[in-house]
Design a protein around this motif. Structure first.
Motif, PDB file in Angstrom:
ATOM      1  N   ILE A   3      -5.262   7.636  -4.431  1.00 12.31           N
ATOM      2  CA  ILE A   3      -6.106   8.189  -3.178  1.00 12.31           C
ATOM      3  C   ILE A   3      -6.659   9.435  -3.487  1.00 12.31           C
ATOM      4  O   ILE A   3      -6.113  10.471  -3.904  1.00 12.31           O
TER       5      ILE A   3
ATOM      6  N   THR B   3      -1.992   3.025  -1.647  1.00  8.91           N
ATOM      7  CA  THR B   3      -3.289   3.073  -0.693  1.00  8.91           C
ATOM      8  C   THR B   3      -2.555   2.479   0.650  1.00  8.91           C
ATOM      9  O   THR B   3      -2.910   2.900   1.589  1.00  8.91           O
ATOM     10  N   TYR B   7      -2.207   4.175   4.221  1.00  5.02           N
ATOM     11  CA  TYR B   7      -3.031   4.015   5.444  1.00  5.02           C
ATOM     12  C   TYR B   7      -2.070   3.697   6.581  1.00  5.02           C
ATOM     13  O   TYR B   7      -2.439   4.037   7.628  1.00  5.02           O
TER      14      TYR B   7
END
Lengths: 101, 169
Positions: A3, B3, B7
């Motif tokens: 990310i 990811t 999140y």
């Protein structure tokens, strides 16, 4: 997959906004102190994110210093809070306007 | 995978933050703050800052939050001490707008410069974020600030004792 650093920075900015809003809007002294912790924590997240992006560990050291300062600040803040509560039986920050000289 | 973890824990951190500033009871706020601090610690692990993540849980979520909870219980708050008339809606909206203006200004400055965002492969180096790595940086490059920290803590201890002491007169 990795990310990007931007995600962490945006998260840090949002947490900072939440904390600053809490500091300005809440009237309970304890919750104002907790919102301050939230802001410091958001700044720490930004430090660590930049440290990862640049591959330099100075950010980690700075974050440890920041935790130390936060601990000292909380200790002094809570001592003031105990003192205020024992004098006035209230945690409303608006009574502190009596401090004005 | 990374990811998804990011999140999930980013959402948990934001939810915890929002709960901190919306609960009436300080104990609920303190527990929400623990949620935020713990989620941030997980994000630190994602950023390869393992030692700092452990420190975050031990010192922040452990010691500092215990201090908060201990104070709340020590004060033995009566329920009317928790009732506050909230600020005006106009004040709330304007406070939020001012904060957003400032943060947005600095964020736009940062993103305009571009900085060194987006390349994350630099730091796959040896010992990044481990106890050894952080310790080496701390005790070789930043020894003086580290020692000065102890003076800060000493001042804080003395200050707390003086402030919280019962006045005898």
């Amino acid at each position: 997959m990795n990310i990007g650093i931007e995600h962490y920075l945006v998260l840090s900015a949002i947490l900072f906004v939440i904390g600053a809003y809490g500091v300005l809007v809440r009237k309970n002294l304890i919750i104002v102190l907790m919102s301050l912790e939230l802001m410091l924590n958001a700044a720490n997240l930004a430090f660590i994110a930049f440290s990862r992006a640049s591959g330099d560990m100075t950010g980690h050291v700075f974050m440890i210093m920041s935790i130390t300062v936060a601990a000292a600040e909380v200790a002094v803040g809570l001592a003031l809070l105990v003192s205020i509560y024992s004098h006035r039986e209230s945690l409303d920050i608006d009574i502190l306007k009596l401090l004005k000289g | 995978m990374e990811t998804v973890v990011f999140y999930v824990f980013a959402a948990l951190a934001l939810a915890g933050g929002l709960m901190v500033i919306s609960f009436k009871n300080p104990v609920s706020s303190a527990l929400s703050l623990v949620l935020t601090l713990f989620s941030t610690a997980v994000l630190f692990v994602l950023l390869l800052a393992h030692f700092v993540a452990v420190i975050q849980i031990l010192v922040y979520a452990g010691a500092i939050m215990i201090l908060f909870l201990f104070t709340v219980m020590f004060l033995n708050l009566k329920s009317e001490a928790l009732k506050f008339e909230s600020k005006h809606l106009g004040f709330k909206v304007s406070a939020l707008l001012v904060i957003l203006l400032f943060v947005g200004y600095f964020a736009s400055l940062g993103f305009k410069k571009g900085l060194f965002l987006s390349n994350t492969s630099v730091s796959e180096m040896e010992g990044f974020g481990t106890v050894q790595g952080v310790g080496t940086t701390l005790f070789l490059d930043y020894l003086l600030p580290f020692e000065l920290t102890s003076i800060l803590i000493l001042v804080a201890i003395i200050g707390v004792v003086v402030i919280a002491k019962k006045r005898s007169n």
